[in-house]
Design an enzyme around this catalytic site. Structure first.
Site, PDB file in Angstrom:
ATOM      1  N   ASN A  21       9.850  48.578  -3.329  1.00  0.00           N
ATOM      2  CA  ASN A  21       9.318  47.659  -2.332  1.00  0.00           C
ATOM      3  C   ASN A  21      10.409  46.974  -1.521  1.00  0.00           C
ATOM      4  OD1 ASN A  21      10.314  45.928  -4.301  1.00  0.00           O
ATOM      5  ND2 ASN A  21       8.685  44.433  -4.029  1.00  0.00           N
ATOM      6  N   HIS A  22      11.653  47.382  -1.723  1.00  0.00           N
ATOM      7  CA  HIS A  22      12.717  46.870  -0.849  1.00  0.00           C
ATOM      8  C   HIS A  22      12.603  47.564   0.503  1.00  0.00           C
ATOM      9  CE1 HIS A  22      15.553  45.218  -4.194  1.00  0.00           C
ATOM     10  NE2 HIS A  22      14.309  44.805  -4.313  1.00  0.00           N
ATOM     11  N   GLU A  25      12.122  45.833   7.883  1.00  0.00           N
ATOM     12  CA  GLU A  25      10.934  45.983   8.732  1.00  0.00           C
ATOM     13  C   GLU A  25      11.158  45.344  10.102  1.00  0.00           C
ATOM     14  OE1 GLU A  25       6.882  46.171   7.051  1.00  0.00           O
ATOM     15  OE2 GLU A  25       6.604  44.236   8.037  1.00  0.00           O
ATOM     16  N   HIS A  57      14.202  42.915   2.719  1.00  0.00           N
ATOM     17  CA  HIS A  57      14.057  42.471   1.339  1.00  0.00           C
ATOM     18  C   HIS A  57      14.927  43.364   0.470  1.00  0.00           C
ATOM     19  CE1 HIS A  57      11.195  42.110  -2.397  1.00  0.00           C
ATOM     20  NE2 HIS A  57      12.310  41.428  -2.552  1.00  0.00           N
ATOM     21  N   HIS A 152      15.044  35.169  -4.825  1.00  0.00           N
ATOM     22  CA  HIS A 152      14.033  34.800  -5.823  1.00  0.00           C
ATOM     23  C   HIS A 152      14.386  35.494  -7.131  1.00  0.00           C
ATOM     24  CE1 HIS A 152      11.782  38.653  -5.562  1.00  0.00           C
ATOM     25  NE2 HIS A 152      12.178  38.638  -4.312  1.00  0.00           N
ATOM     26  N   HIS A 226       6.210  34.546  -2.925  1.00  0.00           N
ATOM     27  CA  HIS A 226       7.198  35.219  -2.071  1.00  0.00           C
ATOM     28  C   HIS A 226       6.639  36.537  -1.535  1.00  0.00           C
ATOM     29  CE1 HIS A 226       8.137  38.161  -5.202  1.00  0.00           C
ATOM     30  NE2 HIS A 226       8.899  38.788  -4.340  1.00  0.00           N
TER      31      HIS A 226
END
Length: 303
Positions: A21-22, A25, A57, A152, A226
């Site tokens: 999920n890194h 964008e 991210h 986080h 987050h």
């Protein structure tokens, strides 16, 4: 996670980044998606139509995971024998904060956090280089500037009021992020009056949000989500979606995706995540953070 603004209106994409999920964008800010004009202006979201925003991210990658693995083993070896702590799940392994083991882990965790910040600074620099190459102008001329960069999955010593008394706590935020209010501890001068910019990522199909911390979040130690959160596991998502079809469908809707794995892309399909609009609406109603703007994706790098 970091967010950047860019004032050019041209549509474009560039991509490739490894890792679940890194992502990196490319998003646009449409005027109808700005909920708080004053805060948006303070954060650099101007009245330019379809202003481009870059959100990425990424963390310490394998280093942070290795730190956690190593100290999980260490805690399991001393927890019951040395400190008389019993648990029902080995993933909850721990040690007293002021113990040698606890302090060693706290130092190692801070090292991983620093590496994550350094990693994002390098990525940020490369993004600025790409924009300069594509648009034949310097980052300053293009209006590229960082809005906020935050880590986080951390633990941080902070002072908070409980039953009217200020105390020091070790605040763990896993799957969550800080949301300091106006005047909050450690805020940069430019955000002292606005509160901290808060980034809540949605799915690559639906969009993300920029919010701001609120004073009403004190009971939650100024903590908020987050991300929108998953509705199905990665395994289930891969069984439910085909990455190549998903890529074609998204491009037909004007969202250009580049990935090194169609299986990894399927894991990140929009329906695999909660409805981002409902998540941030609930977040604001709970007084944790205030909506500033909705960010619509037009290009995405996925691992």
């Amino acid at each position: 996670m970091s967010i950047y603004t860019h004032t050019c209106n041209r549509e474009f994409f560039f991509l490739n980044k490894r890792g679940g999920n890194h992502y990196c964008e490319i998003q646009v800010v449409r005027q109808e998606n700005i909920m708080d004009r004053k805060l948006a202006d303070a954060f650099g979201l101007t009245a330019v139509p379809n202003q481009v925003v870059i959100m990425f991210h990424c963390g310490s990658r394998g280093f942070g995971h290795q730190v956690a693995t190593d100290y999980l083993k260490l805690f399991l070896s001393v927890m019951e024998r040395k400190y008389g702590i019993k648990i029902v799940d080995r993933e909850l392994a721990c040690a007293p904060f002021h113990s040698p083991e606890g302090q060693a882990y706290f130092s190692a965790m801070k090292c991983a956090v620093n590496m994550a910040f350094a990693n994002r600074q390098v990525i940020l620099h490369r993004i600025r280089e790409v924009f300069s190459d594509v648009f034949h102008a310097s980052p300053d001329e293009l209006g590229l500037r960082m809005v906020y960069d935050v880590a986080h999955n951390t633990a941080k010593l902070e002072r908070h009021a409980v039953h009217g008394t200020q105390k020091e706590f070790l605040v763990h935020r896993k799957g969550s992020t800080r949301a300091w209010p106006p005047g909050g501890e450690g805020l940069p001068e430019c955000y002292e009056k606005t509160g901290q910019p808060v980034i809540i990522g949605g799915s690559m199909e639906t969009g993300s949000y920029l919010l701001a911390g609120m004073s009403s979040g004190a009971d939650a130690f100024f903590t908020t989500a987050h991300g929108s959160g998953r509705t199905m596991s990665r395994h289930e998502a891969k069984k439910s979606f085909r990455g190549d079809k998903l890529q074609r469908d998204m491009e037909q809707r004007g969202i250009y995706v580049r990935t090194d794995s169609f299986g990894g892309l399927a894991e990140e399909a929009g329906p695999a995540y909660k409805n981002i609009d409902e998540v941030v609406a609930a977040t604001e109603l709970a007084g944790l953070s205030k909506r500033v703007a909705r960010l619509v994706p037009i290009g995405n790098i996925k691992g």
